[in-house]
Design a protein around this motif. Structure first.
Motif, PDB file in Angstrom:
ATOM      1  N   LEU A  93      12.329 -20.910  33.086  1.00  0.00           N
ATOM      2  CA  LEU A  93      10.984 -20.469  32.726  1.00  0.00           C
ATOM      3  C   LEU A  93      10.617 -20.904  31.320  1.00  0.00           C
ATOM      4  CD1 LEU A  93       8.577 -18.593  33.671  1.00  0.00           C
ATOM      5  CD2 LEU A  93       9.716 -16.783  32.363  1.00  0.00           C
ATOM      6  N   ASP A  94      11.556 -20.802  30.380  1.00  0.00           N
ATOM      7  CA  ASP A  94      11.215 -21.107  28.996  1.00  0.00           C
ATOM      8  C   ASP A  94      11.056 -22.596  28.739  1.00  0.00           C
ATOM      9  OD1 ASP A  94      11.585 -19.100  26.279  1.00  0.00           O
ATOM     10  OD2 ASP A  94      11.652 -18.255  28.280  1.00  0.00           O
ATOM     11  N   GLN A  95      11.384 -23.427  29.730  1.00  0.00           N
ATOM     12  CA  GLN A  95      11.111 -24.854  29.585  1.00  0.00           C
ATOM     13  C   GLN A  95       9.657 -25.172  29.891  1.00  0.00           C
ATOM     14  OE1 GLN A  95      14.306 -27.441  30.818  1.00  0.00           O
ATOM     15  NE2 GLN A  95      12.885 -28.899  31.696  1.00  0.00           N
TER      16      GLN A  95
ATOM     17  N   ILE B 157      13.896 -13.824  20.088  1.00  0.00           N
ATOM     18  CA  ILE B 157      13.425 -12.953  19.007  1.00  0.00           C
ATOM     19  C   ILE B 157      12.951 -13.785  17.821  1.00  0.00           C
ATOM     20  CG2 ILE B 157      14.133 -11.201  17.330  1.00  0.00           C
ATOM     21  CD1 ILE B 157      16.063 -10.122  19.469  1.00  0.00           C
ATOM     22  N   LEU B 158      13.744 -14.788  17.453  1.00  0.00           N
ATOM     23  CA  LEU B 158      13.345 -15.661  16.340  1.00  0.00           C
ATOM     24  C   LEU B 158      12.033 -16.380  16.643  1.00  0.00           C
ATOM     25  CD1 LEU B 158      16.811 -17.225  15.418  1.00  0.00           C
ATOM     26  CD2 LEU B 158      15.514 -15.544  14.090  1.00  0.00           C
ATOM     27  N   ALA B 159      11.873 -16.824  17.897  1.00  0.00           N
ATOM     28  CA  ALA B 159      10.645 -17.530  18.271  1.00  0.00           C
ATOM     29  C   ALA B 159       9.442 -16.595  18.222  1.00  0.00           C
ATOM     30  CB  ALA B 159      10.798 -18.131  19.667  1.00  0.00           C
TER      31      ALA B 159
ATOM     32  N   TYR C 134       4.103 -13.059  23.030  1.00  0.00           N
ATOM     33  CA  TYR C 134       4.650 -12.320  24.163  1.00  0.00           C
ATOM     34  C   TYR C 134       5.347 -13.213  25.175  1.00  0.00           C
ATOM     35  CZ  TYR C 134       2.561  -7.981  22.613  1.00  0.00           C
ATOM     36  OH  TYR C 134       2.259  -6.856  21.893  1.00  0.00           O
ATOM     37  N   ILE C 135       5.138 -14.539  25.129  1.00  0.00           N
ATOM     38  CA  ILE C 135       5.889 -15.406  26.030  1.00  0.00           C
ATOM     39  C   ILE C 135       7.371 -15.435  25.644  1.00  0.00           C
ATOM     40  CG2 ILE C 135       3.851 -16.830  26.455  1.00  0.00           C
ATOM     41  CD1 ILE C 135       5.020 -18.979  24.716  1.00  0.00           C
ATOM     42  N   PHE C 136       7.668 -14.984  24.416  1.00  0.00           N
ATOM     43  CA  PHE C 136       9.059 -14.862  23.980  1.00  0.00           C
ATOM     44  C   PHE C 136       9.543 -13.411  24.030  1.00  0.00           C
ATOM     45  CE2 PHE C 136       7.339 -18.572  21.599  1.00  0.00           C
ATOM     46  CZ  PHE C 136       8.059 -19.543  22.266  1.00  0.00           C
ATOM     47  N   TRP C 137       8.664 -12.452  23.703  1.00  0.00           N
ATOM     48  CA  TRP C 137       9.075 -11.048  23.769  1.00  0.00           C
ATOM     49  C   TRP C 137       9.455 -10.646  25.184  1.00  0.00           C
ATOM     50  CZ3 TRP C 137      10.732  -9.319  19.568  1.00  0.00           C
ATOM     51  CH2 TRP C 137      10.063  -9.420  18.356  1.00  0.00           C
ATOM     52  N   ILE C 138       8.838 -11.260  26.195  1.00  0.00           N
ATOM     53  CA  ILE C 138       9.126 -10.901  27.584  1.00  0.00           C
ATOM     54  C   ILE C 138      10.590 -11.184  27.950  1.00  0.00           C
ATOM     55  CG2 ILE C 138       8.532 -13.138  28.629  1.00  0.00           C
ATOM     56  CD1 ILE C 138       7.213 -11.632  30.894  1.00  0.00           C
TER      57      ILE C 138
ATOM     58  N   LEU D 213      13.168 -10.322  26.245  1.00  0.00           N
ATOM     59  CA  LEU D 213      14.088  -9.270  25.809  1.00  0.00           C
ATOM     60  C   LEU D 213      14.462  -8.317  26.946  1.00  0.00           C
ATOM     61  CD1 LEU D 213      13.256 -10.439  23.041  1.00  0.00           C
ATOM     62  CD2 LEU D 213      13.357  -8.104  22.157  1.00  0.00           C
ATOM     63  N   PRO D 214      13.505  -7.714  27.652  1.00  0.00           N
ATOM     64  CA  PRO D 214      13.920  -6.844  28.770  1.00  0.00           C
ATOM     65  C   PRO D 214      14.602  -7.614  29.900  1.00  0.00           C
ATOM     66  CG  PRO D 214      11.528  -7.120  28.740  1.00  0.00           C
ATOM     67  CD  PRO D 214      12.047  -7.675  27.464  1.00  0.00           C
ATOM     68  N   LEU D 215      14.130  -8.834  30.167  1.00  0.00           N
ATOM     69  CA  LEU D 215      14.766  -9.629  31.222  1.00  0.00           C
ATOM     70  C   LEU D 215      16.180 -10.022  30.814  1.00  0.00           C
ATOM     71  CD1 LEU D 215      11.781 -11.966  32.241  1.00  0.00           C
ATOM     72  CD2 LEU D 215      12.617  -9.935  33.435  1.00  0.00           C
ATOM     73  N   GLY D 216      16.348 -10.396  29.554  1.00  0.00           N
ATOM     74  CA  GLY D 216      17.679 -10.756  29.066  1.00  0.00           C
ATOM     75  C   GLY D 216      18.626  -9.569  29.072  1.00  0.00           C
ATOM     76  N   ALA D 217      18.128  -8.392  28.697  1.00  0.00           N
ATOM     77  CA  ALA D 217      18.970  -7.191  28.720  1.00  0.00           C
ATOM     78  C   ALA D 217      19.416  -6.860  30.142  1.00  0.00           C
ATOM     79  CB  ALA D 217      18.198  -6.017  28.116  1.00  0.00           C
TER      80      ALA D 217
END
Length: 493
Positions: free
Chosen positions: A32-34, A97-99, A172-176, A178-182
């Motif tokens: 997704l992040d690509q 998070i950095l992004a 928010y395309i990067f904040w999203i 965090l919950p998915l990664g957790a």
């Protein structure tokens, strides 16, 4: 030195489903992040400045995730899937998070590199986990699910990025993540604890890892330069290809003598692996390039807005998902894989030839039928090829072998996109439109005389037809390679 692993434990269907959900989520995050950044790039550049550095936001992630793919695969063979996958999730979330906190374009580009360093392992190790929990005979349908995840993320990414950027903020395309990664971390931590770890002390081929980075990074930078300049002979392109090929030769020479090679050259002595990798590379060249070129065809030649052009690509996505799912189910029932890459490559050859002869825009049902056929042809061979390669490899090389397959898929996509778009622009230049695709923007056509517009449309249609014919030739070559792959009965254990 790694000696062997304990016999793999048996998992219940409920445990397998939970593991596969976590693995699919990890792959979804990395893929997704690509693509999610694509539609948010204008908002990012406007907020942070640095329009001239905008392309590096995409390129940084692509390079970092691609060059590390085979390295993570080998590390998972040496240290086990679970610890490597957990580390990759942490790196990916830290990069996200950095992004999200980026205050400048260089900051965001650096954060995307960190994301890519984690994303490369999410994809490669996720595929290898399947080989640890299931026998080859049962892997087809589950690899089909991962192929569906891969294809869905490629298409959903731009849509989701646009929605989040418009309704909330590009952050928010990067904040999203965090919950998915957790969630992915929790599932991996809990469900993969039963996977056995390799015995003995691992020996790391650090020089091999360095040579992988030193060879693939310049090659990808060269491909990026082709996309940016439209020329294969620009100084940046030639420098990237020259340096990359030089280090590639050094990598091959070193890995032939390394005691525990990071990239075992012996893999390519396996005909199924070698031919399967070639088919994967050629198919990816065409598949990922056409995902970009077909919407471009709709927008430039037919004048459709980006949203409608994207909607017309849904048929291709549906075909990819359906083809991968059905092929996986049939493999589980029959235990046969060879027919799928043969049929898939042959169907893709036919679909590309029909696109070249008929073009797009004459009839909506025809357009949807052609793109559906393309999707079926690509999806129908993705999971079977993965299962065939897994089955043909020694278990100790499962991680690196599947990572190499993913690496060839990513490299093929990057190379194919650059090559076929450069071919499209070059054909327009040969027809007298030296400024390339910029001349074909709808707002510019509106101010031109009708005769000039018709001449441009004819030149553009001919250029797209040429690209489709070249794509048909590539897929015909892949069909011949698929015919040469021998059938190995799938192991039931």
């Amino acid at each position: 030195m790694i000696t062997d692993t304990a016999p793999p434990p048996q998992f219940t269907h409920a445990q397998i489903r939970t593991i596969m959900l976590g693995v699919a989520l990890a792959m979804f995050l990395a893929t997704l992040d690509q693509t999610i950044i694509a539609t948010a790039l204008p908002a990012v550049a406007q907020d942070l400045g640095g329009w001239d550095e905008m392309a590096w936001v995409v390129t940084a992630y692509l390079i970092a995730s691609t060059v590390t793919t085979p390295i993570y695969g080998r590390l998972s063979d040496l240290y086990g899937r679970r610890p490597v996958l957990l580390v990759c999730v942490c790196i990916f979330v830290a990069g996200s998070i950095l992004a999200a906190l980026s205050q400048s374009m260089p900051w965001l580009i650096a954060a995307r590199v960190v994301q890519g360093l984690g994303g490369g392992g999410l994809r490669s190790v996720a595929i290898a986990v399947v080989s640890d929990i299931l026998p080859p005979r049962e892997r087809g349908k589950y690899q089909g699910y991962l192929s569906v995840t891969f294809a869905t993320a490629n298409v959903v990414g731009p849509v989701l990025g646009g929605v989040l950027s418009d309704s909330l903020s590009w952050h928010y395309i990067f904040w999203i993540n965090l919950p998915l990664g957790a969630l992915a971390f929790g599932m991996t931590w809990h469900q993969l604890r039963r996977l056995p770890l390799p015995k003995g002390k691992p020996v790391i081929d650090w020089l091999g890892a360095a040579l992988i980075l030193a060879s693939t990074t310049p090659l990808l930078l060269g491909i990026s330069a082709v996309q940016r300049t439209g020329s294969w002979t620009s100084p940046d392109s030639l420098a990237g290809f020259g340096i990359g090929i030089g280090f590639l030769v050094a990598l091959i020479l070193w890995e032939q003598r390394a005691p525990e090679p990071m990239l075992p050259i012996r893999l390519f002595a396996n005909s199924v692996f070698a031919l399967g990798s070639l088919v994967t590379l050629l198919t990816s060249i065409v598949m990922l390039a056409l995902i970009l070129i077909i919407p471009l065809h709709y927008q430039l030649l037919l004048g459709l807005p980006p949203g409608e052009a994207g909607v017309r690509l849904i048929a291709m996505t549906v075909g990819t998902v359906a083809g991968s799912f059905v092929a996986g189910q049939i493999i589980t029932i029959t235990g046969r894989t060879r027919i799928f890459p043969i049929a898939g490559c042959a169907m893709a050859t036919l679909a590309c030839a029909l696109l070249a002869m008929l073009g797009l825009g004459h009839s909506l049902p025809v357009d949807l039928g052609l793109t559906l056929l393309l999707g079926l042809s690509f999806g129908g061979q993705m999971s079977p090829m993965t299962v065939a390669l897994q089955n043909a490899l020694d278990p100790r090389d499962a991680g690196i072998g599947l990572s190499c397959m993913m690496f060839f898929r990513l490299m093929g996509g990057a190379f194919g996109t650059a090559a076929l778009i450069a071919l499209l622009v070059g054909r327009l230049g040969d027809a007298g439109f030296g400024n390339g695709l910029a001349l074909f923007q709808p707002h510019l056509r509106a101010s031109m005389p009708p005769d000039q517009v018709r001449g441009m449309a004819a030149a553009l249609a001919a250029a797209f037809a040429h690209v489709y014919w070249v794509s048909a030739g590539i897929m015909a070559t892949a069909t011949l390679a698929a015919f040469a792959i021998r059938e190995i009965p799938l192991r039931a254990k």
